[in-house]
Design a protein around this motif. Structure first.
Motif, PDB file in Angstrom:
ATOM      1  N   ILE A  20       0.838  -1.202   0.000  1.00  0.00           N
ATOM      2  CA  ILE A  20       0.000   0.000   0.000  1.00  0.00           C
ATOM      3  C   ILE A  20       0.874   1.253   0.000  1.00  0.00           C
ATOM      4  O   ILE A  20       0.641   2.197  -0.753  1.00  0.00           O
ATOM      5  N   ILE A  21       1.899   1.240   0.825  1.00  0.00           N
ATOM      6  CA  ILE A  21       2.789   2.406   0.898  1.00  0.00           C
ATOM      7  C   ILE A  21       3.510   2.619  -0.431  1.00  0.00           C
ATOM      8  O   ILE A  21       3.581   3.731  -0.944  1.00  0.00           O
ATOM      9  N   THR A  24       0.644   2.947  -3.810  1.00  0.00           N
ATOM     10  CA  THR A  24      -0.483   3.882  -3.840  1.00  0.00           C
ATOM     11  C   THR A  24       0.034   5.298  -3.615  1.00  0.00           C
ATOM     12  O   THR A  24       1.217   5.512  -3.365  1.00  0.00           O
ATOM     13  N   ASN A  25      -0.864   6.239  -3.676  1.00  0.00           N
ATOM     14  CA  ASN A  25      -0.499   7.643  -3.465  1.00  0.00           C
ATOM     15  C   ASN A  25      -0.880   8.138  -2.074  1.00  0.00           C
ATOM     16  O   ASN A  25      -1.055   9.332  -1.865  1.00  0.00           O
ATOM     17  N   TRP A  26      -1.044   7.237  -1.124  1.00  0.00           N
ATOM     18  CA  TRP A  26      -1.421   7.637   0.224  1.00  0.00           C
ATOM     19  C   TRP A  26      -0.319   8.427   0.906  1.00  0.00           C
ATOM     20  O   TRP A  26      -0.585   9.224   1.790  1.00  0.00           O
ATOM     21  N   ILE A  27       0.899   8.162   0.520  1.00  0.00           N
ATOM     22  CA  ILE A  27       2.047   8.893   1.068  1.00  0.00           C
ATOM     23  C   ILE A  27       2.709   9.590  -0.113  1.00  0.00           C
ATOM     24  O   ILE A  27       2.899   8.980  -1.168  1.00  0.00           O
ATOM     25  N   ASP A  29       5.171  11.030  -2.909  1.00  0.00           N
ATOM     26  CA  ASP A  29       6.268  10.346  -3.583  1.00  0.00           C
ATOM     27  C   ASP A  29       7.636  10.463  -2.922  1.00  0.00           C
ATOM     28  O   ASP A  29       8.328   9.462  -2.813  1.00  0.00           O
ATOM     29  N   LYS A  32       7.462   7.937   0.122  1.00  0.00           N
ATOM     30  CA  LYS A  32       6.866   6.600   0.072  1.00  0.00           C
ATOM     31  C   LYS A  32       7.911   5.504  -0.007  1.00  0.00           C
ATOM     32  O   LYS A  32       7.770   4.469   0.622  1.00  0.00           O
TER      33      LYS A  32
END
Length: 178
Positions: A20-21, A24-27, A29, A32
């Motif tokens: 996920i880290i 994805t774009n949750w964190i 660039d 991440k």
């Protein structure tokens, strides 16, 4: 459920977090890869730690014998496929590594059906350590160290092949027809 097995389950639980880290774009660039690297490194450390604890405290269980190598393969496979998706690693490297894993897993299954246990060899441990360091270095994504990355990639491929051949040669009697 002993401590060694709990660490193995923790490693398995860390795999989706790592993915996920990283994917994805949750964190943002710039961070991440560092967060993904930390998760991967911690998961890799649990591999060494759970084995040490299981052996030193006599906590070796059937569940641990099954889950520990599975957790290693899941972690490394998830990372390798992610690095291909990110275009940081050539697919042929992953194909060689995964082919070896399928071959040796099948070989171990045949051996187990004959009541033979094939333990991890030193070549297998060197292979795993080299693969994990290769993955961590690639995750760092530092420009200017491509030569070091390539050396680690080649070492990982070479140790992967050597360890696979070593398992088969040392246990070739498993493949003999009765």
């Amino acid at each position: 459920m002993n401590l060694a097995n709990k660490l193995t389950f923790l490693r398995i639980f860390m795999i989706p977090i790592f993915l996920i880290i990283l994917l994805t774009n949750w964190i943002p660039d710039p961070n991440k890869r560092i967060f993904a690297l930390v998760i991967f490194a911690l998961a890799s450390l649990t591999d060494m730690l759970d084995g040490y604890i299981a052996r030193s405290r006599n906590m070796i269980t059937t569940l641990g014998k099954f889950l520990d190598p599975l957790a290693d393969k899941l972690l490394v496979t998830a990372a390798l496929i992610s690095l291909v998706e990110l275009r940081d690693l050539s697919a042929w490297v992953v194909i060689v590594i995964l082919s070896r894993e399928f071959i040796i897993t099948g070989f171990r299954l045949v051996a187990a059906s004959e009541g033979i246990v094939i333990s991890a060899s030193w070549w297998g441990k060197i292979k795993t350590i080299t693969q994990m360091f290769m993955i961590m270095l690639i995750l760092l994504n530092i420009s200017g160290i491509e030569i070091l990355e390539n050396i680690l990639i080649w070492l990982a491929v070479i140790f992967t092949v050597i360890s696979g051949v070593d398992y088969i040669v040392k246990n070739k009697s498993v493949l003999k027809e009765n």
